[in-house]
Design a protein around this motif. Sequence first.
Motif, short mmCIF file in Angstrom:
data_model
loop_
_atom_site.label_atom_id
_atom_site.label_comp_id
_atom_site.label_asym_id
_atom_site.label_seq_id
_atom_site.Cartn_x
_atom_site.Cartn_y
_atom_site.Cartn_z
N PHE A 67 0.84 -1.18 0.00
CA PHE A 67 0.00 0.00 0.00
C PHE A 67 0.88 1.24 0.00
N THR A 68 0.25 2.38 -0.24
CA THR A 68 0.97 3.65 -0.32
C THR A 68 0.39 4.62 0.71
N THR A 69 1.26 5.29 1.46
CA THR A 69 0.80 6.27 2.44
C THR A 69 0.31 7.52 1.72
N LEU A 70 -0.74 8.14 2.26
CA LEU A 70 -1.22 9.39 1.67
C LEU A 70 -0.23 10.51 1.92
N VAL A 71 0.35 10.53 3.11
CA VAL A 71 1.37 11.53 3.44
C VAL A 71 2.73 10.98 3.04
N GLY A 72 3.39 11.63 2.12
CA GLY A 72 4.72 11.22 1.70
C GLY A 72 4.75 10.18 0.60
N GLU A 73 3.61 9.57 0.29
CA GLU A 73 3.50 8.55 -0.76
C GLU A 73 4.58 7.47 -0.66
N LYS A 74 4.78 6.95 0.56
CA LYS A 74 5.74 5.86 0.77
C LYS A 74 5.05 4.53 0.55
N LYS A 75 5.78 3.61 -0.06
CA LYS A 75 5.29 2.24 -0.23
C LYS A 75 5.64 1.46 1.03
N LEU A 76 4.64 0.79 1.61
CA LEU A 76 4.84 0.00 2.81
C LEU A 76 4.14 -1.34 2.68
N LYS A 77 4.52 -2.27 3.58
CA LYS A 77 3.85 -3.56 3.68
C LYS A 77 3.39 -3.72 5.12
N LEU A 78 2.42 -4.57 5.35
CA LEU A 78 1.95 -4.81 6.71
C LEU A 78 3.08 -5.31 7.61
N SER A 79 3.99 -6.07 7.06
CA SER A 79 5.10 -6.58 7.88
C SER A 79 5.95 -5.44 8.45
N ASP A 80 5.91 -4.27 7.83
CA ASP A 80 6.63 -3.11 8.36
C ASP A 80 6.05 -2.65 9.70
N LEU A 81 4.83 -3.08 10.01
CA LEU A 81 4.14 -2.67 11.23
C LEU A 81 4.15 -3.76 12.31
N ARG A 82 4.89 -4.82 12.07
CA ARG A 82 4.95 -5.92 13.03
C ARG A 82 5.38 -5.40 14.39
N GLY A 83 4.77 -5.95 15.44
CA GLY A 83 5.03 -5.49 16.79
C GLY A 83 3.95 -4.55 17.30
N LYS A 84 3.08 -4.10 16.41
CA LYS A 84 1.96 -3.23 16.78
C LYS A 84 0.65 -3.93 16.44
N VAL A 85 -0.40 -3.59 17.17
CA VAL A 85 -1.74 -4.04 16.81
C VAL A 85 -2.18 -3.13 15.66
N VAL A 86 -2.76 -3.71 14.62
CA VAL A 86 -3.19 -2.92 13.46
C VAL A 86 -4.70 -3.06 13.29
N ILE A 87 -5.38 -1.92 13.22
CA ILE A 87 -6.79 -1.88 12.85
C ILE A 87 -6.79 -1.49 11.38
N LEU A 88 -7.12 -2.44 10.53
CA LEU A 88 -7.08 -2.25 9.08
C LEU A 88 -8.51 -2.16 8.56
N ASP A 89 -8.87 -0.99 8.06
CA ASP A 89 -10.25 -0.76 7.63
C ASP A 89 -10.28 -0.49 6.12
N PHE A 90 -10.79 -1.45 5.36
CA PHE A 90 -10.96 -1.26 3.92
C PHE A 90 -12.19 -0.39 3.68
#
Length: 135
Positions: free
Chosen positions: A1-24
């Motif tokens: 996915f791409t962040t709206l701020v900064g348009e960085k490409k990220l993956k969910l694995s980049d957020l490992r260690g945190k609880v993620v609320i993912l809302d489509f």
Amino acid sequence: FTTLVGEKKLKLSDLRGKVVILDFWATWCGPCQEPMADLQTLRQDRPDWQDKVVIMPLSIDDTLEVVRKHVDTRGWTNTFNVWSGDGGWRSAPATAFRVRGVPTTYVLDQQGKVVWAGHPAGMTFVKMVEGLLKP
């Protein structure tokens, strides 16, 4: 996915260690608007979530610009807003999570495992997140 701020490409694995609320969601989805507005208040109501929980609305809209304009117009800046990339329903994130309708929310634990999925109405997943944060 791409962040709206900064348009960085990220993956969910980049957020490992945190609880993620993912809302489509999508800008054109009427039933998505109220849950999106509700997500904006989660962090302010729960300051203890600050560095432990990522609230991530993921738009399946056609372009990042449409999403950015919609979010900016509504002042929805209290969440980590991202765009699924090209493809909408067929984008990599929507396909990976088998999204068939929006809004659809997932809660992922600190290891990235889906522990809750469903419609965000009523924010029934908050107790689940609180439980995941307990030592």
